[in-house]
Design a protein around this motif. Sequence first.
Motif, mmCIF file in Angstrom:
data_model
loop_
_atom_site.group_PDB
_atom_site.id
_atom_site.type_symbol
_atom_site.label_atom_id
_atom_site.label_comp_id
_atom_site.label_asym_id
_atom_site.label_seq_id
_atom_site.Cartn_x
_atom_site.Cartn_y
_atom_site.Cartn_z
ATOM 1 N N PHE A 435 0.824 -1.206 0.000
ATOM 2 C CA PHE A 435 0.000 0.000 0.000
ATOM 3 C C PHE A 435 0.860 1.258 0.000
ATOM 4 O O PHE A 435 0.631 2.187 -0.789
ATOM 5 C CB PHE A 435 -0.939 0.030 1.203
ATOM 6 C CG PHE A 435 -1.602 1.362 1.394
ATOM 7 C CD1 PHE A 435 -2.601 1.774 0.541
ATOM 8 C CD2 PHE A 435 -1.177 2.230 2.395
ATOM 9 C CE1 PHE A 435 -3.181 3.029 0.665
ATOM 10 C CE2 PHE A 435 -1.753 3.476 2.551
ATOM 11 C CZ PHE A 435 -2.762 3.882 1.676
ATOM 12 N N VAL A 436 1.842 1.301 0.890
ATOM 13 C CA VAL A 436 2.695 2.494 0.952
ATOM 14 C C VAL A 436 3.415 2.693 -0.385
ATOM 15 O O VAL A 436 3.491 3.815 -0.902
ATOM 16 C CB VAL A 436 3.703 2.389 2.120
ATOM 17 C CG1 VAL A 436 4.693 3.545 2.078
ATOM 18 C CG2 VAL A 436 2.970 2.380 3.459
ATOM 19 N N ARG A 437 3.899 1.618 -0.960
ATOM 20 C CA ARG A 437 4.595 1.738 -2.242
ATOM 21 C C ARG A 437 3.652 2.209 -3.348
ATOM 22 O O ARG A 437 4.084 2.888 -4.291
ATOM 23 C CB ARG A 437 5.253 0.414 -2.615
ATOM 24 C CG ARG A 437 6.438 0.085 -1.728
ATOM 25 C CD ARG A 437 6.980 -1.323 -1.934
ATOM 26 N NE ARG A 437 7.899 -1.681 -0.853
ATOM 27 C CZ ARG A 437 8.431 -2.876 -0.677
ATOM 28 N NH1 ARG A 437 8.126 -3.849 -1.525
ATOM 29 N NH2 ARG A 437 9.243 -3.118 0.332
ATOM 30 N N SER A 438 2.371 1.872 -3.227
ATOM 31 C CA SER A 438 1.404 2.314 -4.246
ATOM 32 C C SER A 438 1.237 3.829 -4.238
ATOM 33 O O SER A 438 0.816 4.416 -5.253
ATOM 34 C CB SER A 438 0.048 1.642 -4.017
ATOM 35 O OG SER A 438 -0.638 2.216 -2.895
ATOM 36 N N LEU A 439 1.545 4.463 -3.112
ATOM 37 C CA LEU A 439 1.449 5.919 -3.011
ATOM 38 C C LEU A 439 2.672 6.624 -3.582
ATOM 39 O O LEU A 439 2.650 7.842 -3.794
ATOM 40 C CB LEU A 439 1.285 6.344 -1.547
ATOM 41 C CG LEU A 439 0.048 5.851 -0.802
ATOM 42 C CD1 LEU A 439 0.090 6.325 0.643
ATOM 43 C CD2 LEU A 439 -1.227 6.337 -1.483
ATOM 44 N N MET A 440 3.736 5.860 -3.807
ATOM 45 C CA MET A 440 5.013 6.464 -4.177
ATOM 46 C C MET A 440 5.064 6.799 -5.670
ATOM 47 O O MET A 440 5.762 6.168 -6.449
ATOM 48 C CB MET A 440 6.169 5.524 -3.800
ATOM 49 C CG MET A 440 6.254 5.188 -2.314
ATOM 50 S SD MET A 440 6.679 6.611 -1.299
ATOM 51 C CE MET A 440 5.250 6.705 -0.215
ATOM 52 N N GLN A 441 4.316 7.813 -6.039
ATOM 53 C CA GLN A 441 4.336 8.294 -7.406
ATOM 54 C C GLN A 441 5.191 9.560 -7.472
ATOM 55 O O GLN A 441 5.009 10.471 -6.672
ATOM 56 C CB GLN A 441 2.909 8.590 -7.890
ATOM 57 C CG GLN A 441 1.973 7.402 -7.793
ATOM 58 C CD GLN A 441 2.450 6.207 -8.601
ATOM 59 O OE1 GLN A 441 2.898 6.370 -9.741
ATOM 60 N NE2 GLN A 441 2.366 5.014 -8.027
ATOM 61 N N PRO A 442 6.116 9.640 -8.418
ATOM 62 C CA PRO A 442 7.039 10.790 -8.424
ATOM 63 C C PRO A 442 6.330 12.105 -8.740
ATOM 64 O O PRO A 442 5.403 12.143 -9.546
ATOM 65 C CB PRO A 442 8.038 10.423 -9.524
ATOM 66 C CG PRO A 442 7.275 9.510 -10.440
ATOM 67 C CD PRO A 442 6.368 8.716 -9.535
ATOM 68 N N VAL A 443 6.798 13.165 -8.093
ATOM 69 C CA VAL A 443 6.316 14.515 -8.370
ATOM 70 C C VAL A 443 7.549 15.380 -8.611
ATOM 71 O O VAL A 443 8.272 15.716 -7.672
ATOM 72 C CB VAL A 443 5.475 15.068 -7.199
ATOM 73 C CG1 VAL A 443 5.034 16.499 -7.508
ATOM 74 C CG2 VAL A 443 4.270 14.176 -6.926
ATOM 75 N N TYR A 444 7.791 15.714 -9.870
ATOM 76 C CA TYR A 444 8.991 16.457 -10.243
ATOM 77 C C TYR A 444 8.682 17.890 -10.664
ATOM 78 O O TYR A 444 9.564 18.610 -11.111
ATOM 79 C CB TYR A 444 9.720 15.754 -11.394
ATOM 80 C CG TYR A 444 10.194 14.346 -11.096
ATOM 81 C CD1 TYR A 444 10.694 13.993 -9.840
ATOM 82 C CD2 TYR A 444 10.158 13.360 -12.077
ATOM 83 C CE1 TYR A 444 11.130 12.707 -9.579
ATOM 84 C CE2 TYR A 444 10.608 12.071 -11.822
ATOM 85 C CZ TYR A 444 11.087 11.748 -10.571
ATOM 86 O OH TYR A 444 11.532 10.465 -10.323
ATOM 87 N N GLU A 445 7.429 18.307 -10.526
ATOM 88 C CA GLU A 445 7.043 19.658 -10.923
ATOM 89 C C GLU A 445 7.350 20.641 -9.799
ATOM 90 O O GLU A 445 7.076 20.366 -8.626
ATOM 91 C CB GLU A 445 5.555 19.689 -11.264
ATOM 92 C CG GLU A 445 5.077 20.998 -11.844
ATOM 93 C CD GLU A 445 3.600 20.961 -12.219
ATOM 94 O OE1 GLU A 445 3.043 22.034 -12.484
ATOM 95 O OE2 GLU A 445 3.020 19.854 -12.224
ATOM 96 N N ARG A 446 7.922 21.777 -10.146
ATOM 97 C CA ARG A 446 8.277 22.776 -9.136
ATOM 98 C C ARG A 446 7.056 23.194 -8.331
ATOM 99 O O ARG A 446 5.978 23.459 -8.881
ATOM 100 C CB ARG A 446 8.871 24.015 -9.817
ATOM 101 C CG ARG A 446 10.261 23.833 -10.339
ATOM 102 C CD ARG A 446 10.745 25.055 -11.092
ATOM 103 N NE ARG A 446 10.729 26.261 -10.260
ATOM 104 C CZ ARG A 446 11.205 27.437 -10.649
ATOM 105 N NH1 ARG A 446 11.743 27.568 -11.859
ATOM 106 N NH2 ARG A 446 11.162 28.477 -9.850
ATOM 107 N N GLY A 447 7.217 23.238 -7.007
ATOM 108 C CA GLY A 447 6.151 23.705 -6.123
ATOM 109 C C GLY A 447 5.057 22.697 -5.864
ATOM 110 O O GLY A 447 4.116 22.989 -5.118
ATOM 111 N N LYS A 448 5.147 21.501 -6.448
ATOM 112 C CA LYS A 448 4.132 20.463 -6.249
ATOM 113 C C LYS A 448 4.677 19.400 -5.309
ATOM 114 O O LYS A 448 5.891 19.232 -5.160
ATOM 115 C CB LYS A 448 3.742 19.827 -7.582
ATOM 116 C CG LYS A 448 3.197 20.813 -8.606
ATOM 117 C CD LYS A 448 1.882 21.430 -8.152
ATOM 118 C CE LYS A 448 1.308 22.335 -9.249
ATOM 119 N NZ LYS A 448 0.046 22.978 -8.819
#
Length: 473
Positions: A435-448
């Motif tokens: 479950f925790v790994r399912s939340l691990m989606q990358p966010v590379y946008e500035r300020g996000k």
Amino acid sequence: MTTSINYEDKIPNNVDLSSDRRLQRALEGWQPKFMNWWGEMGPTLETHGVYLRTAVSVGRAGWAHFDHVNVPDYRWGIFLAERDPNRTIAFGEHMGEPAWQQVPGEYRADLQRLIVIQGDTEPASVEQQKLLGLTAPSLYDLRNLFQVNVEEGRHLWAMVYLLHAYFGKEGREEAEGLLLRNSGSPDSPRILGAFNEETADWLAFFMFTYFTDRDGKYQLGTLKESAFDPLSRTCEFMLKEEAHHMFVGTTGVDRVVERSAQLIREHDTLDIGPCGGIPLDIIQKYINFHYTVSLDLFGSETSTNAANYFTAGLKGRWQETRRRDDHLLTEDGVFLDRPTGQGTWEREELSALLALNLDLRGEYIADCETGIKRWNKILETAEVNFRFALPHPGFNRSVGVSADVNVTPDGTIIDDAAWRAARHKWLPTSEDLAFVRSLMQPVYERGKIASWVAPPRNGINGKPFDYEYVYIA
């Protein structure tokens, strides 16, 4: 007084490396092997530049330079704290004598072993965190991951320098071995168990940098007291870098708890998994696991090796010079709670000299409690009716007096069947981890930032959170 670091040399240093051509050539021969290891086992995510902090001197203002750096071009080097020419040995049978500038022959093997074990933990951390950049929750967090990684790489350099400079052929061979072992390898694993565990998600990373790097703080603190002055000075500077790693862990867990509390208030339920948050009971399970695995790093509660290291002056206690005793410990005693065959605990009196691991573990536990108080304060402020706790020191142990018994988080000794039936309540299950790994989606946008973690209160070096801390390739 500060000592500047020469970044013009092939290996940046403040130890006048160029004056010892043989040592310089040996380290320059090791350098490409280190770079090959970094290329294979270092961070997977490619970047064009990371906003990194680089040492420019070893004084108070030493960590003053921030700039975007292409990580493979980072200038790893050898930095020791200033030498105190009047320093004397503060404990053990050599107490009062001048600190050693060379390795005494009778302590050569023991000192080498201590340095190798410490050195082995440094690349292990990088290997454990190899894939985390692929799932970073923000550019801010991604930058912190790279900062931790390059500093762990420099800590490896610190130990390798000592091995090359003071331990001859055997030291050079041990330095090679530090690059041949790999975290989790079935054939050549890292020396200590915690450094063969997976760090597969960012909650685990925050827990690792809080609990396991905090163990590193205490281990380095004992080596900083060493009568061998180059080791002492090396560890003193490493402790300056280690502080940032623990900051990442402390504030990282802060932000996870803060976001979970927000979601609990918004949805009026502790079951926030469907809302994209990490439930508090899963956070507690992660605490239980990482804390107890880190406790194992302190070794058995009683240790003749630790006693011998202390008596010889090789490894002291945490803040040895502040202790108000004779610094010999030959007459002092302490108490240890030991499990009995009847499922109870009995208090046993031990020689303080034999219980040095227990002493250090006690300092560590008290420090860990400060994090628990922080995270509970966040919940209290949010009016969430849940509180975290450190489990009993005997819980989930593989080393020490509790290694062969089943102990619940509250300290109750139970049988194997009861342990198997309840284990899922106390330690992360495969479902929890998935479950925790399912939340691990990358966010590379500035300020996000990812939905499961709150943004930091402050950026780095006065920069805002939405600064472009990392240039993604």
